[in-house]
Enzyme design. Structure first.
Site, PDB file in Angstrom:
ATOM      1  N   TYR A 129      -9.063  -7.033 -79.784  1.00 46.53           N
ATOM      2  CA  TYR A 129      -8.331  -8.239 -80.200  1.00 46.53           C
ATOM      3  C   TYR A 129      -8.266  -9.260 -79.067  1.00 46.53           C
ATOM      4  O   TYR A 129      -8.551 -10.454 -79.258  1.00 46.53           O
ATOM      5  CB  TYR A 129      -6.919  -7.832 -80.639  1.00 46.53           C
ATOM      6  CG  TYR A 129      -5.995  -8.979 -80.937  1.00 46.53           C
ATOM      7  CD1 TYR A 129      -6.073  -9.672 -82.144  1.00 46.53           C
ATOM      8  CD2 TYR A 129      -5.027  -9.375 -80.014  1.00 46.53           C
ATOM      9  CE1 TYR A 129      -5.216 -10.732 -82.422  1.00 46.53           C
ATOM     10  CE2 TYR A 129      -4.164 -10.423 -80.284  1.00 46.53           C
ATOM     11  CZ  TYR A 129      -4.266 -11.098 -81.493  1.00 46.53           C
ATOM     12  OH  TYR A 129      -3.406 -12.143 -81.756  1.00 46.53           O
ATOM     13  N   LYS A 166     -10.031 -13.135 -78.849  1.00 47.89           N
ATOM     14  CA  LYS A 166      -9.189 -14.328 -78.750  1.00 47.89           C
ATOM     15  C   LYS A 166      -9.501 -15.122 -77.484  1.00 47.89           C
ATOM     16  O   LYS A 166      -9.412 -16.359 -77.475  1.00 47.89           O
ATOM     17  CB  LYS A 166      -7.708 -13.939 -78.793  1.00 47.89           C
ATOM     18  CG  LYS A 166      -7.231 -13.443 -80.151  1.00 47.89           C
ATOM     19  CD  LYS A 166      -7.352 -14.517 -81.233  1.00 47.89           C
ATOM     20  CE  LYS A 166      -6.682 -14.091 -82.527  1.00 47.89           C
ATOM     21  NZ  LYS A 166      -6.759 -15.123 -83.573  1.00 47.89           N
ATOM     22  N   ASN A 201      -6.161 -19.009 -88.722  1.00 50.06           N
ATOM     23  CA  ASN A 201      -5.092 -18.032 -88.510  1.00 50.06           C
ATOM     24  C   ASN A 201      -5.457 -16.624 -88.951  1.00 50.06           C
ATOM     25  O   ASN A 201      -4.889 -15.659 -88.439  1.00 50.06           O
ATOM     26  CB  ASN A 201      -3.840 -18.492 -89.271  1.00 50.06           C
ATOM     27  CG  ASN A 201      -2.817 -17.387 -89.422  1.00 50.06           C
ATOM     28  OD1 ASN A 201      -2.088 -17.066 -88.490  1.00 50.06           O
ATOM     29  ND2 ASN A 201      -2.765 -16.774 -90.597  1.00 50.06           N
TER      30      ASN A 201
END
Length: 266
Positions: free
Chosen positions: A172, A176, A101
């Protein structure tokens, strides 16, 4: 005729109450919601933090028998290995579920993001280190213990932005997307060992430390576009993470579950 009888050397599932969970970045924001959800379900949880010592200790104080706070920078492989060992020492058994996470030094502020002509190699590399290299190293740190247990669950936290880039955070989103690819390839590699690997992808969450800089108008726009007409909460995403760690998902691996109120379809 179907049967639930499990005949291999690996247990098909472990109840959450029998599991040791490691949540990276587990002291704040979404990570704290995930840590709390596992603790409320009776699991033992190692709450990783880098600089949020007080927040981590506050969580441990609520669950002193089943929680431990462990400081580590997820970008440092030696610290990750030490953290896995510390969790095993604290609870007497190795980590069975890893939740990747941690989000290193990123804020969801569309006004401050780097645009296509300005995004730099340094920004991309920094996010790659935190969102790709760190999760891989964390998986490698807990793998020996999962093999010892003959069971494992790896849950990577993703995003719906590469399907629906409502705000184009180039660094980002790209990292991902890479993590989703690794989720699927690691699932294939580790499945024969009784280790399931999945991803849970949220949209913008209302509200975490990372999304605190997001203007209310953006939250409202996203809410209006979802079938549920609201923005997903950290707690709702945490529920999906628990599903992937629980016996209910024992037949599921290599999947990406989008939890965003229906904004993105599939």
């Amino acid at each position: 005729m179907s049967t639930d009888t499990h005949t291999s050397a690996h247990p098909a599932a472990l109840p959450l109450e029998e599991q040791i969970i490691l949540v990276t970045g587990g002291a704040r924001g979404l990570g704290a919601a995930i840590s709390r959800a596992f603790l409320a379900a009776g699991a033992k949880v190692a709450i990783n933090y880098r600089s949020s010592a007080q927040a981590a200790e506050d969580l441990v104080a609520l669950y002193p028998d089943t929680a431990v706070a462990i400081q580590a920078d997820v970008r440092d492989q030696d610290q990750l290995k030490a953290m896995a060992a510390q969790a095993k020492d604290r609870f007497g058994r190795p980590v069975t579920t890893l939740v990747n996470n941690a989000l290193v030094d990123f804020s969801f502020n569309g006004d401050a993001r780097s645009t296509a002509e300005a995004i730099s190699a340094a920004e991309l590399s920094a996010q790659f280190a935190g969102s790709v290299l760190a999760p891989v190293a964390a998986i490698q740190a807990v793998l020996p213990g999962m093999r010892e247990a003959g069971f494992g669950r790896i849950i990577n936290i993703g995003t719906n932005l590469f399907q629906h880039p409502v705000v184009p955070y180039h660094d980002y989103t790209a990292t991902k997307a890479a993590l989703l690819s690794l989720t699927r390839t690691f699932a294939d590699d580790l499945g024969p060992e009784g280790i399931n690997v999945n991803m849970v992808s949220g949209g913008l969450l209302r509200t975490t430390d990372a999304s605190a800089a997001t203007p209310e108008a953006v939250f409202d726009l996203i809410a209006a576009g979802t079938p549920l007409r609201r923005v997903t909460s950290p707690g709702e995403l945490a529920d999906a993470v628990l599903f992937f760690a629980s016996p209910l998902s024992r037949g599921v691996t290599g999947q990406n579950l989008i939890v965003d109120g229906g904004l993105v379809k599939g």
